[in-house]
Scaffold this motif. Sequence first.
Motif, PDB file in Angstrom:
ATOM      1  N   LYS A 153     -68.693 -28.661  15.399  1.00 47.76           N
ATOM      2  CA  LYS A 153     -69.442 -27.447  15.092  1.00 47.76           C
ATOM      3  C   LYS A 153     -69.337 -26.381  16.177  1.00 47.76           C
ATOM      4  CE  LYS A 153     -71.340 -28.871  11.185  1.00 47.76           C
ATOM      5  NZ  LYS A 153     -71.050 -28.221   9.878  1.00 47.76           N
ATOM      6  N   ASP A 154     -69.194 -26.820  17.426  1.00 42.49           N
ATOM      7  CA  ASP A 154     -69.169 -25.862  18.542  1.00 42.49           C
ATOM      8  C   ASP A 154     -67.994 -26.169  19.464  1.00 42.49           C
ATOM      9  OD1 ASP A 154     -69.799 -23.841  20.261  1.00 42.49           O
ATOM     10  OD2 ASP A 154     -71.839 -24.501  20.696  1.00 42.49           O
ATOM     11  N   ALA A 155     -66.793 -25.921  18.955  1.00 42.03           N
ATOM     12  CA  ALA A 155     -65.580 -26.223  19.708  1.00 42.03           C
ATOM     13  C   ALA A 155     -65.376 -25.277  20.874  1.00 42.03           C
ATOM     14  CB  ALA A 155     -64.361 -26.164  18.785  1.00 42.03           C
ATOM     15  N   THR A 156     -66.061 -24.128  20.874  1.00 42.93           N
ATOM     16  CA  THR A 156     -65.915 -23.162  21.959  1.00 42.93           C
ATOM     17  C   THR A 156     -66.900 -23.404  23.102  1.00 42.93           C
ATOM     18  OG1 THR A 156     -67.437 -21.569  20.944  1.00 42.93           O
ATOM     19  CG2 THR A 156     -65.121 -21.418  20.314  1.00 42.93           C
ATOM     20  N   ALA A 157     -67.785 -24.371  22.953  1.00 39.36           N
ATOM     21  CA  ALA A 157     -68.830 -24.621  23.949  1.00 39.36           C
ATOM     22  C   ALA A 157     -68.229 -25.050  25.284  1.00 39.36           C
ATOM     23  CB  ALA A 157     -69.785 -25.697  23.448  1.00 39.36           C
ATOM     24  N   GLY A 158     -68.852 -24.591  26.379  1.00 43.46           N
ATOM     25  CA  GLY A 158     -68.353 -24.905  27.700  1.00 43.46           C
ATOM     26  C   GLY A 158     -69.224 -25.837  28.518  1.00 43.46           C
ATOM     27  N   PHE A 159     -70.259 -26.398  27.898  1.00 40.98           N
ATOM     28  CA  PHE A 159     -71.143 -27.357  28.582  1.00 40.98           C
ATOM     29  C   PHE A 159     -70.738 -28.734  28.081  1.00 40.98           C
ATOM     30  CE2 PHE A 159     -75.915 -28.213  29.649  1.00 40.98           C
ATOM     31  CZ  PHE A 159     -75.535 -28.813  30.834  1.00 40.98           C
ATOM     32  N   ARG A 160     -70.047 -29.518  28.929  1.00 44.82           N
ATOM     33  CA  ARG A 160     -69.408 -30.737  28.450  1.00 44.82           C
ATOM     34  C   ARG A 160     -69.454 -31.850  29.484  1.00 44.82           C
ATOM     35  NH1 ARG A 160     -64.214 -29.337  24.912  1.00 44.82           N
ATOM     36  NH2 ARG A 160     -65.107 -27.648  23.674  1.00 44.82           N
ATOM     37  N   ALA A 161     -69.291 -33.082  28.985  1.00 48.57           N
ATOM     38  CA  ALA A 161     -69.139 -34.244  29.851  1.00 48.57           C
ATOM     39  C   ALA A 161     -68.000 -35.104  29.298  1.00 48.57           C
ATOM     40  CB  ALA A 161     -70.433 -35.050  29.915  1.00 48.57           C
ATOM     41  N   TYR A 162     -67.014 -35.370  30.136  1.00 45.73           N
ATOM     42  CA  TYR A 162     -65.847 -36.170  29.752  1.00 45.73           C
ATOM     43  C   TYR A 162     -65.896 -37.544  30.404  1.00 45.73           C
ATOM     44  CZ  TYR A 162     -63.411 -31.831  28.327  1.00 45.73           C
ATOM     45  OH  TYR A 162     -63.045 -30.658  27.728  1.00 45.73           O
ATOM     46  N   ARG A 163     -65.508 -38.545  29.655  1.00 39.83           N
ATOM     47  CA  ARG A 163     -65.244 -39.849  30.265  1.00 39.83           C
ATOM     48  C   ARG A 163     -63.926 -39.743  31.038  1.00 39.83           C
ATOM     49  NH1 ARG A 163     -67.326 -44.603  29.045  1.00 39.83           N
ATOM     50  NH2 ARG A 163     -68.143 -43.812  27.062  1.00 39.83           N
ATOM     51  N   ARG A 164     -63.885 -40.326  32.197  1.00 39.26           N
ATOM     52  CA  ARG A 164     -62.713 -40.220  33.063  1.00 39.26           C
ATOM     53  C   ARG A 164     -61.416 -40.590  32.325  1.00 39.26           C
ATOM     54  NH1 ARG A 164     -61.569 -40.701  38.570  1.00 39.26           N
ATOM     55  NH2 ARG A 164     -59.442 -41.414  38.929  1.00 39.26           N
ATOM     56  N   GLU A 165     -61.470 -41.687  31.564  1.00 33.96           N
ATOM     57  CA  GLU A 165     -60.270 -42.173  30.899  1.00 33.96           C
ATOM     58  C   GLU A 165     -59.706 -41.155  29.919  1.00 33.96           C
ATOM     59  OE1 GLU A 165     -62.439 -45.541  32.597  1.00 33.96           O
ATOM     60  OE2 GLU A 165     -63.038 -43.848  31.312  1.00 33.96           O
ATOM     61  N   ALA A 166     -60.586 -40.382  29.278  1.00 31.04           N
ATOM     62  CA  ALA A 166     -60.131 -39.371  28.328  1.00 31.04           C
ATOM     63  C   ALA A 166     -59.385 -38.248  29.044  1.00 31.04           C
ATOM     64  CB  ALA A 166     -61.315 -38.819  27.539  1.00 31.04           C
ATOM     65  N   LEU A 167     -59.950 -37.767  30.152  1.00 34.93           N
ATOM     66  CA  LEU A 167     -59.271 -36.709  30.908  1.00 34.93           C
ATOM     67  C   LEU A 167     -57.951 -37.199  31.488  1.00 34.93           C
ATOM     68  CD1 LEU A 167     -61.882 -34.675  33.001  1.00 34.93           C
ATOM     69  CD2 LEU A 167     -60.500 -33.913  31.063  1.00 34.93           C
ATOM     70  N   ALA A 168     -57.943 -38.430  31.966  1.00 27.04           N
ATOM     71  CA  ALA A 168     -56.731 -38.977  32.581  1.00 27.04           C
ATOM     72  C   ALA A 168     -55.587 -39.101  31.579  1.00 27.04           C
ATOM     73  CB  ALA A 168     -57.030 -40.338  33.206  1.00 27.04           C
ATOM     74  N   ALA A 169     -55.925 -39.206  30.299  1.00 28.90           N
ATOM     75  CA  ALA A 169     -54.901 -39.351  29.265  1.00 28.90           C
ATOM     76  C   ALA A 169     -54.294 -38.014  28.839  1.00 28.90           C
ATOM     77  CB  ALA A 169     -55.488 -40.053  28.041  1.00 28.90           C
ATOM     78  N   ILE A 170     -54.898 -36.908  29.253  1.00 30.14           N
ATOM     79  CA  ILE A 170     -54.427 -35.576  28.892  1.00 30.14           C
ATOM     80  C   ILE A 170     -53.418 -35.072  29.928  1.00 30.14           C
ATOM     81  CG2 ILE A 170     -55.119 -33.180  28.470  1.00 30.14           C
ATOM     82  CD1 ILE A 170     -56.152 -35.168  26.397  1.00 30.14           C
ATOM     83  N   ASP A 171     -52.333 -34.464  29.445  1.00 32.62           N
ATOM     84  CA  ASP A 171     -51.362 -33.852  30.350  1.00 32.62           C
ATOM     85  C   ASP A 171     -51.914 -32.497  30.792  1.00 32.62           C
ATOM     86  OD1 ASP A 171     -49.246 -32.887  31.775  1.00 32.62           O
ATOM     87  OD2 ASP A 171     -47.796 -32.933  30.127  1.00 32.62           O
ATOM     88  N   LEU A 172     -52.629 -32.493  31.896  1.00 32.05           N
ATOM     89  CA  LEU A 172     -53.271 -31.268  32.358  1.00 32.05           C
ATOM     90  C   LEU A 172     -52.258 -30.191  32.740  1.00 32.05           C
ATOM     91  CD1 LEU A 172     -56.103 -32.845  34.550  1.00 32.05           C
ATOM     92  CD2 LEU A 172     -56.291 -31.955  32.214  1.00 32.05           C
ATOM     93  N   ASP A 173     -51.081 -30.603  33.195  1.00 34.74           N
ATOM     94  CA  ASP A 173     -50.063 -29.634  33.597  1.00 34.74           C
ATOM     95  C   ASP A 173     -49.500 -28.861  32.404  1.00 34.74           C
ATOM     96  OD1 ASP A 173     -50.295 -30.354  36.263  1.00 34.74           O
ATOM     97  OD2 ASP A 173     -48.765 -31.924  36.102  1.00 34.74           O
TER      98      ASP A 173
END
Length: 245
Positions: A153-173
């Motif tokens: 519903k709010d994909a543009t929201a900027g208040f978030r909490a990520y599990r470490r494993e989820a962020l680590a799986a993303i190609d940030l570069d």
Amino acid sequence: MNTLVIIPTYNERDSLPKTIEAVHRWTAHAHILVVDDSSPDGTGEWAAELAARDERVFVLHRTAKNGLGAAYVAGFGWALGRDYTIICEMDADGSHRGRDLPQLLAAVEEGADLAIGSRWISGGAVVNWPRNRHLLSRGANVYVSAALGLGVKDATAGFRAYRREALAAIDLDDIESLGYCFQIDMTKRILDAGFSIAEVPITFVERELGESKMSGRIIKEAMMRVTSWGLEHRAQQVRSLVGRG
């Protein structure tokens, strides 16, 4: 769990102290990383002085104002190089309330890979927004939903909490989104990687100090990128249907 709250700043000297105070009040164990884009008003210097006194506060100084997305990517990289298990995003301007942060952390602790503080689900609210901002945010999320089918519903929201494993799986570069479409980009990448998202109702409060960073350039970037992603999404659906046939 080891929690880091990333707060990107550019000319937020007046509002940042209150935001940090609110985080410490409601989530005393959390560490804070201020990612400052060489603010002319001395935000980075003030944060560095605080960090020298408070072991829960850190500062990442960047040499140029390269956009919200680049600031968060830098912060994510810093966090993943350390032992944080939950990594959060939070605005410096007071629009994200510290009292809502424990709800986001609880959602991740209960199993969500990404918890989004949502304005547009039951229980969510916006305070002191002008009508044009309501229409812009609502319209943007309707367009994102129609184009990408994210189910958020709010994909543009900027208040978030990520599990470490989820962020680590993303190609940030690989992330090129600079403005607020960065949040849509990350939502899409988390879902594409097979991770789960929970939306938590929050109250979003219009800033009282400083100036909004929203601009026509940021809106244009979001529109162009979402349209491009939407066309790619539709093409994939067509290829899937053809393959089944």
